[in-house]
Scaffold this motif. Structure first.
Motif, mmCIF file in Angstrom:
data_model
loop_
_atom_site.group_PDB
_atom_site.id
_atom_site.type_symbol
_atom_site.label_atom_id
_atom_site.label_comp_id
_atom_site.label_asym_id
_atom_site.label_seq_id
_atom_site.Cartn_x
_atom_site.Cartn_y
_atom_site.Cartn_z
ATOM 1 N N MET A 192 -26.469 -20.607 20.668
ATOM 2 C CA MET A 192 -25.344 -19.832 21.214
ATOM 3 C C MET A 192 -24.078 -20.061 20.402
ATOM 4 S SD MET A 192 -25.979 -20.329 25.326
ATOM 5 C CE MET A 192 -24.465 -19.445 25.714
ATOM 6 N N GLU A 193 -23.831 -21.323 20.006
ATOM 7 C CA GLU A 193 -22.640 -21.603 19.191
ATOM 8 C C GLU A 193 -22.727 -20.903 17.843
ATOM 9 O OE1 GLU A 193 -22.462 -25.790 18.925
ATOM 10 O OE2 GLU A 193 -21.797 -26.108 21.001
ATOM 11 N N GLN A 194 -23.908 -20.922 17.244
ATOM 12 C CA GLN A 194 -24.082 -20.243 15.957
ATOM 13 C C GLN A 194 -23.883 -18.743 16.103
ATOM 14 O OE1 GLN A 194 -24.413 -21.875 13.196
ATOM 15 N NE2 GLN A 194 -24.593 -20.106 11.844
ATOM 16 N N GLU A 195 -24.391 -18.173 17.191
ATOM 17 C CA GLU A 195 -24.224 -16.732 17.415
ATOM 18 C C GLU A 195 -22.757 -16.371 17.611
ATOM 19 O OE1 GLU A 195 -25.945 -13.216 20.363
ATOM 20 O OE2 GLU A 195 -26.579 -15.313 20.619
ATOM 21 N N LEU A 196 -22.004 -17.224 18.346
ATOM 22 C CA LEU A 196 -20.574 -16.970 18.541
ATOM 23 C C LEU A 196 -19.814 -17.034 17.221
ATOM 24 C CD1 LEU A 196 -19.902 -18.974 21.831
ATOM 25 C CD2 LEU A 196 -19.955 -16.498 21.559
ATOM 26 N N ILE A 197 -20.185 -18.007 16.379
ATOM 27 C CA ILE A 197 -19.528 -18.111 15.068
ATOM 28 C C ILE A 197 -19.788 -16.865 14.229
ATOM 29 C CG2 ILE A 197 -19.563 -19.389 12.888
ATOM 30 C CD1 ILE A 197 -20.081 -21.935 14.509
ATOM 31 N N LEU A 198 -21.053 -16.391 14.238
ATOM 32 C CA LEU A 198 -21.382 -15.196 13.463
ATOM 33 C C LEU A 198 -20.638 -13.974 13.991
ATOM 34 C CD1 LEU A 198 -25.230 -15.716 13.025
ATOM 35 C CD2 LEU A 198 -23.445 -16.023 11.300
ATOM 36 N N ARG A 199 -20.544 -13.853 15.322
ATOM 37 C CA ARG A 199 -19.817 -12.716 15.892
ATOM 38 C C ARG A 199 -18.338 -12.786 15.532
ATOM 39 N NH1 ARG A 199 -22.207 -11.927 22.067
ATOM 40 N NH2 ARG A 199 -24.333 -11.322 21.448
ATOM 41 N N ARG A 200 -17.745 -13.975 15.587
ATOM 42 C CA ARG A 200 -16.332 -14.109 15.244
ATOM 43 C C ARG A 200 -16.095 -13.750 13.782
ATOM 44 N NH1 ARG A 200 -15.709 -18.712 17.181
ATOM 45 N NH2 ARG A 200 -15.961 -19.975 15.308
ATOM 46 N N GLU A 201 -16.977 -14.239 12.896
ATOM 47 C CA GLU A 201 -16.826 -13.919 11.474
ATOM 48 C C GLU A 201 -16.991 -12.420 11.233
ATOM 49 O OE1 GLU A 201 -19.681 -16.304 9.519
ATOM 50 O OE2 GLU A 201 -18.488 -18.158 9.620
ATOM 51 N N GLU A 202 -17.947 -11.811 11.941
ATOM 52 C CA GLU A 202 -18.144 -10.368 11.781
ATOM 53 C C GLU A 202 -16.920 -9.593 12.266
ATOM 54 O OE1 GLU A 202 -21.356 -6.896 13.108
ATOM 55 O OE2 GLU A 202 -21.593 -8.988 13.764
ATOM 56 N N GLY A 203 -16.328 -10.031 13.389
ATOM 57 C CA GLY A 203 -15.111 -9.373 13.888
ATOM 58 C C GLY A 203 -13.951 -9.519 12.919
ATOM 59 N N GLU A 204 -13.830 -10.701 12.306
ATOM 60 C CA GLU A 204 -12.746 -10.898 11.338
ATOM 61 C C GLU A 204 -12.943 -10.009 10.122
ATOM 62 O OE1 GLU A 204 -12.911 -15.025 10.550
ATOM 63 O OE2 GLU A 204 -11.932 -15.640 12.418
ATOM 64 N N ARG A 205 -14.188 -9.857 9.669
ATOM 65 C CA ARG A 205 -14.443 -8.969 8.525
ATOM 66 C C ARG A 205 -14.094 -7.520 8.870
ATOM 67 N NH1 ARG A 205 -19.124 -12.175 7.871
ATOM 68 N NH2 ARG A 205 -20.365 -10.605 8.961
ATOM 69 N N GLU A 206 -14.498 -7.095 10.049
ATOM 70 C CA GLU A 206 -14.174 -5.718 10.446
ATOM 71 C C GLU A 206 -12.667 -5.501 10.544
ATOM 72 O OE1 GLU A 206 -16.234 -5.034 14.060
ATOM 73 O OE2 GLU A 206 -18.210 -4.815 13.118
ATOM 74 N N GLU A 207 -11.954 -6.525 11.060
ATOM 75 C CA GLU A 207 -10.497 -6.401 11.156
ATOM 76 C C GLU A 207 -9.857 -6.300 9.778
ATOM 77 O OE1 GLU A 207 -6.833 -5.995 12.910
ATOM 78 O OE2 GLU A 207 -8.849 -5.932 13.803
ATOM 79 N N ARG A 208 -10.351 -7.099 8.818
ATOM 80 C CA ARG A 208 -9.815 -7.023 7.453
ATOM 81 C C ARG A 208 -10.087 -5.649 6.829
ATOM 82 N NH1 ARG A 208 -11.779 -12.396 7.101
ATOM 83 N NH2 ARG A 208 -13.664 -11.658 6.067
ATOM 84 N N LEU A 209 -11.283 -5.125 7.090
ATOM 85 C CA LEU A 209 -11.613 -3.809 6.533
ATOM 86 C C LEU A 209 -10.705 -2.728 7.120
ATOM 87 C CD1 LEU A 209 -15.516 -3.986 6.493
ATOM 88 C CD2 LEU A 209 -13.975 -4.003 4.528
ATOM 89 N N ARG A 210 -10.417 -2.823 8.432
ATOM 90 C CA ARG A 210 -9.515 -1.837 9.046
ATOM 91 C C ARG A 210 -8.110 -1.917 8.461
ATOM 92 N NH1 ARG A 210 -12.422 -3.047 13.881
ATOM 93 N NH2 ARG A 210 -10.899 -4.670 14.406
ATOM 94 N N GLN A 211 -7.642 -3.157 8.258
ATOM 95 C CA GLN A 211 -6.312 -3.313 7.670
ATOM 96 C C GLN A 211 -6.258 -2.756 6.255
ATOM 97 O OE1 GLN A 211 -5.320 -7.445 7.965
ATOM 98 N NE2 GLN A 211 -5.007 -7.388 10.199
ATOM 99 N N GLN A 212 -7.307 -3.046 5.478
ATOM 100 C CA GLN A 212 -7.341 -2.499 4.114
ATOM 101 C C GLN A 212 -7.377 -0.978 4.134
ATOM 102 O OE1 GLN A 212 -10.724 -4.329 2.272
ATOM 103 N NE2 GLN A 212 -9.793 -6.370 2.155
ATOM 104 N N GLU A 213 -8.155 -0.418 5.049
ATOM 105 C CA GLU A 213 -8.238 1.037 5.143
ATOM 106 C C GLU A 213 -6.890 1.630 5.543
ATOM 107 O OE1 GLU A 213 -10.942 4.442 7.429
ATOM 108 O OE2 GLU A 213 -11.273 2.287 7.785
ATOM 109 N N MET A 214 -6.199 0.955 6.480
ATOM 110 C CA MET A 214 -4.878 1.449 6.890
ATOM 111 C C MET A 214 -3.877 1.352 5.746
ATOM 112 S SD MET A 214 -4.617 -0.142 10.752
ATOM 113 C CE MET A 214 -2.938 0.443 10.947
ATOM 114 N N GLU A 215 -3.955 0.292 4.943
ATOM 115 C CA GLU A 215 -3.049 0.170 3.802
ATOM 116 C C GLU A 215 -3.300 1.284 2.786
ATOM 117 O OE1 GLU A 215 -3.652 -3.710 2.298
ATOM 118 O OE2 GLU A 215 -2.611 -4.733 3.943
#
Length: 243
Positions: A192-215
């Motif tokens: 469960m801890e590993q899955e939460l870490i992977l989900r958090r990392e995936e969310g951070e990547r998606e957030e960075r991609l959205r910011q780059q797209e907005m820029e």
């Protein structure tokens, strides 16, 4: 449970080994195993008792397993490593009582006494009268009662040892189950801890991609606006005067 495949090296689970030793440790089985000529009959009896419990084993498998258990018992007892052998208490309750000459001396003395008594009583000669010696039956009866009390005491002691061994075996099984459950729970927590870490990392990547797209879109908008302003300026210029 295991099928009777006939292979002498087939694995014996803990429960099947315990069941085999329970049958082997029976007082009647031990008495019959004292005679070498009856060992095969006893082995067949143990095979039948195991079959009643749903454990299918051949006589060869039973004989070799008992031989291996006796070797393990002797090894741990010699090295004083009894705690490493889960069946030591049960086997020692049977084999430990037979160590030393006192057990054989008692048996030989009883046999000699029975032989001498029988010789005196059976003194009959054909065609003549023989004076038979008087035999004190009170002593024999008291001896029989004493032996019966001793056998009953030994049986009670054996049953007590068996009950104690069974209790320890159940405690060991319960301890193993608890350890297994704790290990499974720990594995689930780690997953469960590993899955939460992977989900958090995936969310951070998606957030960075959205910011780059907005820029990128912001820069495109600025570029387009600049082009439109230049175009409007050009269109608003007055045409040059004609000559």
């Amino acid at each position: 449970m295991s099928g009777g495949s006939g292979t002498s090296r087939q694995h014996w689970p803990l429960g099947e080994t315990q069941a085999l030793l329970n049958v082997w440790a029976e007082h009647s089985v031990q008495r019959q195993m004292e005679g070498l000529s009856r060992n095969e009959e006893v082995i067949q009896y143990m095979v039948g008792e195991l079959a009643k419990l749903g454990i299918r084993r051949t006589s060869t498998q039973v004989r070799e397993k008992l031989k291996k258990l006796r070797q393990q018992y002797k090894a741990v007892k010699t090295r004083d490593q009894t705690k490493s052998f889960p069946f030591f208490d049960l086997m020692d309750s049977v084999l430990g009582d037979k160590v030393g000459p006192h057990h054989l001396d008692h048996t030989d003395h009883t046999a000699d006494k029975s032989t001498s008594t029988g010789s005196e009583v059976s003194a009959v000669i054909k065609g003549s009268r023989v004076m038979l010696p008087k035999i004190k039956t009170s002593g024999l009866k008291s001896g029989f009662r004493k032996r019966r009390l001793e056998e009953d005491s030994d049986t009670q002691g054996f049953v007590s040892v068996m009950a104690e061994c069974h209790r320890r075996w159940l405690e060991k099984e319960e301890e193993l189950r608890r350890e297994e459950m704790q290990q499974e729970a720990q594995l689930r927590r780690e997953e469960m801890e590993q899955e939460l870490i992977l989900r958090r990392e995936e969310g951070e990547r998606e957030e960075r991609l959205r910011q780059q797209e907005m820029e990128v879109r912001s820069k495109d908008t600025e570029t387009l606006s600049s082009c439109l302003l230049e175009l409007m300026k050009h269109m608003n210029r007055e045409p040059p005067a004609s000559h």
